[in-house]
Write an enzyme that holds these catalytic residues in place. Structure first.
Site, short mmCIF file in Angstrom:
data_model
loop_
_atom_site.label_atom_id
_atom_site.label_comp_id
_atom_site.label_asym_id
_atom_site.label_seq_id
_atom_site.Cartn_x
_atom_site.Cartn_y
_atom_site.Cartn_z
CG LEU A 82 -1.87 -1.22 1.29
CD1 LEU A 82 -2.94 -1.00 2.35
CD2 LEU A 82 -2.51 -1.56 -0.06
CB ILE A 136 12.80 -1.88 7.98
CG1 ILE A 136 14.02 -2.35 8.77
CG2 ILE A 136 12.04 -3.03 7.34
CD1 ILE A 136 13.68 -3.15 10.01
CE1 TYR A 187 -1.07 -5.74 11.37
CE2 TYR A 187 -3.39 -6.31 11.10
CZ TYR A 187 -2.27 -5.61 10.69
OH TYR A 187 -2.37 -4.78 9.61
#
Length: 279
Positions: A13, A33, A135
């Protein structure tokens, strides 16, 4: 705007959002990262950084007006594996944004913050949190932190509870939960460009006939989704295997609602869809 920071810029995304966000500011700072991609946009700078390390995130916010925070591990994992990128990372983004006087955080929250609500519950943005996984719990944490930073420090936040964001709907569940890339771009752009927002939560879904939510809560942003998963209904329903005892089919979180804590929810979505999906 002079500067926007985009985290998670190497993700599925984030990659979609880089170009439209570059048109909303003189400078786009993309960070992940992951290493820098082969090509950058004319006004884009890439910084490789770890969300869990405040000293790598804090300098990125200098001179920015907004941060679009899409960086995270996008799956259920054991809690220690999510603690750094998803929990501490969210704190680092909000704290750094506050220290540098940013106006707003636009945050990629998720349906999994309310994933244990039933599909037929007519959920809207007033429904209380019912996370389906560690999550999803991280999304609840960040939403509540966003509200606190607004009320204590005046830092605005728009938390976008994204459902099934793919180029096309992948399975029967997505007939209600699909968010097209075009509608994602519109939603995020409106969340950035709206003059004032305070703290807000909005659901990221397209204009689906079978949407399981009562109100996406984003009207005040000017968000008017254009795409409808119903165009794929005949094909996707032919593949469906209905089972009313399966939590994955009965709850908003889909396969994330049925997995054990710490076990991958994306594995169930890939098995259901035959492909990747972001939530």
């Amino acid at each position: 705007m002079k500067k926007i920071v985009l985290t998670g810029a190497a993700g599925a995304l984030g990659t979609v959002l880089r170009e439209p966000l570059s048109r909303s500011a003189d400078e786009l700072v993309s960070t992940d990262i992951a290493a820098q991609p082969e090509s950058l946009l004319p006004n884009e700078t890439w910084v490789q950084a770890d969300l869990a390390k405040f000293d790598e995130i804090e300098p990125l916010m200098k001179g920015a007006e907004m941060v679009v925070h899409f960086g995270a591990v996008v799956d259920e994992k054991p809690f220690p594996e999510l603690l750094g990128p998803n929990y501490v990372g969210a704190y680092n983004v909000w704290e750094a944004a506050s220290q540098h006087g940013l106006r707003r955080v636009v945050y990629a929250s998720s349906v999994h913050a309310v994933g244990l609500w039933e599909n037929n519950a007519d959920v809207d943005v007033t429904a209380h949190h019912r996370p389906d996984t560690f999550y999803g719990l991280a999304k609840c944490f960040a939403e509540d932190m966003g509200r606190m930073y607004w009320e204590k420090r005046g830092l605005e936040a728009v938390c976008l509870r994204i459902f099934s964001c793919t180029p096309e709907p992948q399975n029967a569940r997505a007939l209600g939960t699909w968010l097209s890339y075009g509608d994602l771009t519109q939603l995020v752009t409106r969340a950035v460009e709206t003059p004032t927002t305070g703290f807000a939560v909005a659901f990221g879904v397209s204009n689906n006939d079978r949407s399981p939510i009562k109100d996406h809560g984003a009207h005040f942003l000017g968000y008017r989704p254009r795409d409808n998963a119903e165009d794929w209904a005949e094909t996707l329903l032919a593949k469906a295997q209905p089972d009313p005892t399966d939590l994955a089919q009965m709850r908003l979180g889909g396969p994330f609602a049925s997995v054990a804590l710490g076990e991958s929810g994306m594995a169930g979505i890939r098995a259901l869809s035959g492909g990747d999906e972001e939530e």
